[in-house]
Design a protein around this motif. Structure first.
Motif, PDB file in Angstrom:
ATOM      1  N   ILE A  75       8.037  -0.546   5.918  1.00 56.90           N
ATOM      2  CA  ILE A  75       9.093  -1.262   6.632  1.00 56.90           C
ATOM      3  C   ILE A  75       9.243  -2.692   6.112  1.00 56.90           C
ATOM      4  O   ILE A  75      10.357  -3.235   6.076  1.00 56.90           O
ATOM      5  CB  ILE A  75       8.843  -1.250   8.154  1.00 56.90           C
ATOM      6  CG1 ILE A  75      10.132  -1.659   8.891  1.00 56.90           C
ATOM      7  CG2 ILE A  75       7.700  -2.171   8.548  1.00 56.90           C
ATOM      8  CD1 ILE A  75      10.063  -1.455  10.380  1.00 56.90           C
ATOM      9  N   THR A  76       8.145  -3.321   5.691  1.00 52.29           N
ATOM     10  CA  THR A  76       8.270  -4.663   5.133  1.00 52.29           C
ATOM     11  C   THR A  76       9.008  -4.633   3.797  1.00 52.29           C
ATOM     12  O   THR A  76       9.854  -5.497   3.534  1.00 52.29           O
ATOM     13  CB  THR A  76       6.883  -5.305   4.953  1.00 52.29           C
ATOM     14  OG1 THR A  76       6.016  -4.407   4.241  1.00 52.29           O
ATOM     15  CG2 THR A  76       6.253  -5.634   6.295  1.00 52.29           C
ATOM     16  N   SER A  77       8.696  -3.631   2.976  1.00 55.24           N
ATOM     17  CA  SER A  77       9.404  -3.507   1.693  1.00 55.24           C
ATOM     18  C   SER A  77      10.885  -3.214   1.917  1.00 55.24           C
ATOM     19  O   SER A  77      11.747  -3.789   1.246  1.00 55.24           O
ATOM     20  CB  SER A  77       8.779  -2.389   0.862  1.00 55.24           C
ATOM     21  OG  SER A  77       7.433  -2.651   0.571  1.00 55.24           O
ATOM     22  N   ALA A  78      11.176  -2.337   2.877  1.00 58.48           N
ATOM     23  CA  ALA A  78      12.571  -2.001   3.167  1.00 58.48           C
ATOM     24  C   ALA A  78      13.318  -3.207   3.714  1.00 58.48           C
ATOM     25  O   ALA A  78      14.499  -3.412   3.395  1.00 58.48           O
ATOM     26  CB  ALA A  78      12.634  -0.844   4.160  1.00 58.48           C
ATOM     27  N   ALA A  79      12.651  -4.008   4.536  1.00 61.19           N
ATOM     28  CA  ALA A  79      13.307  -5.188   5.094  1.00 61.19           C
ATOM     29  C   ALA A  79      13.629  -6.209   4.009  1.00 61.19           C
ATOM     30  O   ALA A  79      14.697  -6.832   4.021  1.00 61.19           O
ATOM     31  CB  ALA A  79      12.404  -5.820   6.160  1.00 61.19           C
ATOM     32  N   VAL A  80      12.721  -6.376   3.053  1.00 61.16           N
ATOM     33  CA  VAL A  80      12.962  -7.312   1.951  1.00 61.16           C
ATOM     34  C   VAL A  80      14.118  -6.827   1.079  1.00 61.16           C
ATOM     35  O   VAL A  80      14.963  -7.614   0.643  1.00 61.16           O
ATOM     36  CB  VAL A  80      11.679  -7.471   1.109  1.00 61.16           C
ATOM     37  CG1 VAL A  80      11.968  -8.264  -0.173  1.00 61.16           C
ATOM     38  CG2 VAL A  80      10.600  -8.172   1.919  1.00 61.16           C
ATOM     39  N   GLN A  81      14.182  -5.526   0.839  1.00 63.16           N
ATOM     40  CA  GLN A  81      15.237  -4.956  -0.003  1.00 63.16           C
ATOM     41  C   GLN A  81      16.575  -4.840   0.722  1.00 63.16           C
ATOM     42  O   GLN A  81      17.614  -4.726   0.082  1.00 63.16           O
ATOM     43  CB  GLN A  81      14.824  -3.560  -0.482  1.00 63.16           C
ATOM     44  CG  GLN A  81      13.644  -3.548  -1.424  1.00 63.16           C
ATOM     45  CD  GLN A  81      13.203  -2.138  -1.772  1.00 63.16           C
ATOM     46  OE1 GLN A  81      13.383  -1.202  -0.991  1.00 63.16           O
ATOM     47  NE2 GLN A  81      12.637  -1.969  -2.956  1.00 63.16           N
ATOM     48  N   GLY A  82      16.538  -4.853   2.056  1.00 60.53           N
ATOM     49  CA  GLY A  82      17.765  -4.622   2.813  1.00 60.53           C
ATOM     50  C   GLY A  82      18.084  -3.148   2.951  1.00 60.53           C
ATOM     51  O   GLY A  82      19.254  -2.770   3.088  1.00 60.53           O
ATOM     52  N   ASP A  83      17.050  -2.298   2.913  1.00 58.54           N
ATOM     53  CA  ASP A  83      17.226  -0.857   3.028  1.00 58.54           C
ATOM     54  C   ASP A  83      17.307  -0.491   4.518  1.00 58.54           C
ATOM     55  O   ASP A  83      16.320  -0.081   5.146  1.00 58.54           O
ATOM     56  CB  ASP A  83      16.043  -0.137   2.369  1.00 58.54           C
ATOM     57  CG  ASP A  83      16.356   1.315   2.045  1.00 58.54           C
ATOM     58  OD1 ASP A  83      17.339   1.833   2.601  1.00 58.54           O
ATOM     59  OD2 ASP A  83      15.630   1.924   1.241  1.00 58.54           O
ATOM     60  N   VAL A  84      18.489  -0.645   5.081  1.00 59.17           N
ATOM     61  CA  VAL A  84      18.694  -0.503   6.520  1.00 59.17           C
ATOM     62  C   VAL A  84      18.273   0.862   7.068  1.00 59.17           C
ATOM     63  O   VAL A  84      17.608   0.932   8.098  1.00 59.17           O
ATOM     64  CB  VAL A  84      20.163  -0.824   6.878  1.00 59.17           C
ATOM     65  CG1 VAL A  84      20.443  -0.515   8.355  1.00 59.17           C
ATOM     66  CG2 VAL A  84      20.474  -2.281   6.586  1.00 59.17           C
TER      67      VAL A  84
END
Length: 313
Positions: free
Chosen positions: A269-278
C-alpha cells in the motif's frame, strides 16, 4: 444471540462501505494527474489523454465509483494501473505475509501478557514494578528500532534467524517459522507490557470481589479460582485491549515489513500510494477494514459468551 450477531455484522458492513467510499473519493481528488504519472513526464498530450481514456479517468467520478462498487460486491477490486495485475491477486500474495506476523504477534502477546499480568496481580512487589517499568520503556521505544536491534543481534551477530525475507508455510514450515519470528517479536514486544498491565489491573479488581473471598473460604484450590472464575471475569477488558492491539499491529506492520524486507500489505500500500495506484490503495484499505471488522466481531462474540449482558447493550 442471533440478533446480537446480526447487529454487529450489519454495523461492520456499514463501516466497510463508509470507509471504502471515503477512500475512493479522497484518492480521486488528490490533485495529481494520474494519467500524466502513468504516461511519463515526456509523454505528449495525446498520449496522456489516451491513458486517461483507457483508465476511465475521463468519466465522472460518480460513474467510476458505482462501477467499482458493483465490481467490489462481486469480489472484483479492479486492476492495478501500473502492473495490470488484478488487485485481488496483489492482496492474495501480500496478505499471508502480513497475517503471518500479525497473528503470531497477537498470539505471543496474549500468552505472555496473560501470564505476566496474572503473576503481577498475585505477587505484586518486584514483578509489579518490573511490569510498569517495561510498559514505560516499550511504549517509548518505536517498534522499528526494536526490529533493527533484534535483527542485529539474532540474525547478524548470532546467525540464528534470517534478517529478512519470507518463506511460505506450504513451501517449508520450518523456514516459515524462522522468517516470521523476528518480525512477530518486534510487533509483540511493544504490546506485551501494555496488555499485561491491563490484565494485571483487571485481575486485581476481580480478586478484590466478595465472591472470590467466598470461594477461598470454601477451600477451593487457587488455580481453580484463577482459571475458572477470576480470569474469566477479568477477560473482557483484556480482550478489548487485544483487539485494539491487533489493529495497531496491522498499522505497525507497515514499518516492520520494510525493516525485514517483507512484501506484505503494508509495503504494497505504501508503494501504491507513492505511485498513485488508486485501485491497489482502495483495494488494500477495503481488505484491511474487513479484517478489523472480523476481529471486532470475534471479540464481541467472545465478550458476549463471557458476559451475556453485553448482548443486550
Amino acid at each position: 444471540m442471533l440478533q446480537f450477531i446480526l447487529r454487529r455484522l450489519g454495523a461492520g458492513i456499514l463501516l466497510v462501505w463508509v470507509i471504502s467510499t471515503l477512500t475512493f473519493f479522497l484518492t480521486s481528488f488528490t490533485g495529481n494527474d494520474q494519467a500524466r504519472t502513468l504516461a511519463g513526464p515526456t509523454a505528449t498530450v495525446e498520449a496522456v489523454e489516451a491513458v486517461r481514456v483507457k483508465l476511465g479517468l475521463d468519466r465522472p467520478v460518480l460513474d467510476r465509483y458505482l462501477e467499482w462498487l458493483t465490481g467490489a460486491i462481486r469480489g472484483d477490486l479492479g486492476t492495478s494501473w501500473f502492473t495490470n495485475q488484478p488487485v485481488s491477486r496483489v492482496v492474495e500474495q501480500a496478505l499471508p505475509v502480513s497475517l503471518s506476523i500479525v497473528i503470531t504477534a497477537i498470539l505471543l502477546t496474549t500468552i505472555v501478557s496473560t501470564f505476566v499480568g496474572v503473576l503481577a496481580a498475585l505477587r505484586r512487589g518486584w514483578v509489579d514494578r518490573a511490569l510498569q517499568t517495561a510498559s514505560l520503556i516499550t511504549f517509548a521505544v518505536p517498534n522499528f528500532l526494536v526490529g533493527m536491534l533484534l535483527a542485529l543481534f539474532f540474525a547478524v551477530e548470532l546467525g540464528w534467524l534470517p534478517a529478512g525475507g519470507f518463506t511460505s508455510f506450504t513451501d517449508d514450515p520450518g523456514a516459515w517459522v524462522a522468517s516470521i519470528t523476528l518480525p512477530a517479536l518486534a510487533l509483540a514486544i511493544g504490546s506485551i507490557a501494555a496488555s499485561a498491565a491491563q490484565t494485571r489491573a483487571a485481575m486485581i479488581e476481580v480478586l478484590r470481589q466478595d465472591y472470590i473471598r467466598t470461594l477461598r473460604s470454601r477451600g477451593l484450590p487457587t488455580w481453580s479460582i484463577l482459571l475458572k472464575h477470576a480470569l474469566r471475569n477479568a477477560a473482557p477488558s483484556s480482550l478489548t485491549t487485544l483487539s485494539i492491539q491487533f489493529v495497531a499491529m496491522l498499522g505497525g506492520a507497515v514499518v516492520i515489513e520494510k525493516v525485514f524486507g517483507l512484501s506484505g500489505i503494508g509495503k504494497k500500500i505504501t508503494s501504491a500510494a507513492v505511485q498513485g495506484d488508486v485501485p491497489v490503495v482502495v483495494g488494500i484499505v477495503v481488505v484491511t477494514v474487513i479484517l478489523v471488522v472480523v476481529v471486532n466481531l470475534i471479540t464481541d462474540l467472545a465478550l458476549g459468551w463471557l458476559n451475556p449482558k453485553v448482548r443486550t447493550n
